[in-house]
Design a protein around this motif. Structure first.
Motif, PDB file in Angstrom:
ATOM      1  N   ASP A   9     -25.851   0.885  -7.668  1.00 18.97           N
ATOM      2  CA  ASP A   9     -27.191   1.226  -6.722  1.00 18.97           C
ATOM      3  C   ASP A   9     -28.308   0.060  -7.052  1.00 18.97           C
ATOM      4  O   ASP A   9     -28.796  -0.656  -6.345  1.00 18.97           O
ATOM      5  CB  ASP A   9     -27.770   2.500  -6.581  1.00 18.97           C
ATOM      6  N   GLU A  13     -29.577  -3.131  -5.054  1.00 16.86           N
ATOM      7  CA  GLU A  13     -30.998  -3.558  -4.606  1.00 16.86           C
ATOM      8  C   GLU A  13     -31.691  -4.680  -5.202  1.00 16.86           C
ATOM      9  O   GLU A  13     -32.264  -5.307  -4.404  1.00 16.86           O
ATOM     10  CB  GLU A  13     -32.025  -2.046  -5.079  1.00 16.86           C
ATOM     11  N   GLU A  16     -30.257  -7.359  -3.042  1.00 16.11           N
ATOM     12  CA  GLU A  16     -30.645  -7.561  -1.637  1.00 16.11           C
ATOM     13  C   GLU A  16     -32.122  -7.983  -1.692  1.00 16.11           C
ATOM     14  O   GLU A  16     -32.626  -8.843  -0.553  1.00 16.11           O
ATOM     15  CB  GLU A  16     -30.858  -6.134  -1.184  1.00 16.11           C
TER      16      GLU A  16
END
Length: 118
Positions: A9, A13, A16
């Motif tokens: 995760d 992130e 992104e």
């Protein structure tokens, strides 16, 4: 790294955020470049965000044994599928490569540089 990796995760992130930064900084300029390249070589293919053209896996420079020319091999999920105006039945992908920044169309017929940063 699989979805079940404890750092997945956080890595997603971070990636992104980096993609967003890239689009914020270069998106408008690259979109214009991509529109021109698509209009010339693959007008029936939609222009995507510049980050879609970046290889997601390791790409490799190879020398074509028949021609002696440098070419690139990318992973099966890398690049953007395009329908070439002059060769509509040829499977081809467009990819954004670094050093120097350039767009290349890759197919079984070889590779063709279609834009290079000046």
């Amino acid at each position: 790294m699989g979805y079940d990796h404890p750092d997945y995760d956080e890595a997603e992130e971070t990636l992104e955020a980096l993609e967003d930064d890239f689009v914020d900084e270069y998106g408008e300029e690259f979109e214009q470049i991509l529109e021109r390249v698509h209009a010339t070589f693959c007008p029936d293919t939609d222009v995507l965000l510049p980050t879609a053209y970046l290889p997601r896996t390791q790409y490799e420079k190879v020398i074509d044994e028949e021609t002696g020319l440098e070419e690139y091999e990318i992973g099966p999920g890398d690049g953007v599928w395009v329908t070439l105006k002059d060769f509509p039945n040829l499977d081809a992908k467009m990819v954004l490569l670094p050093s120097p920044p350039r767009l290349e169309i890759l197919s079984m017929g070889g590779s063709q540089e279609v834009w290079r940063a000046s």
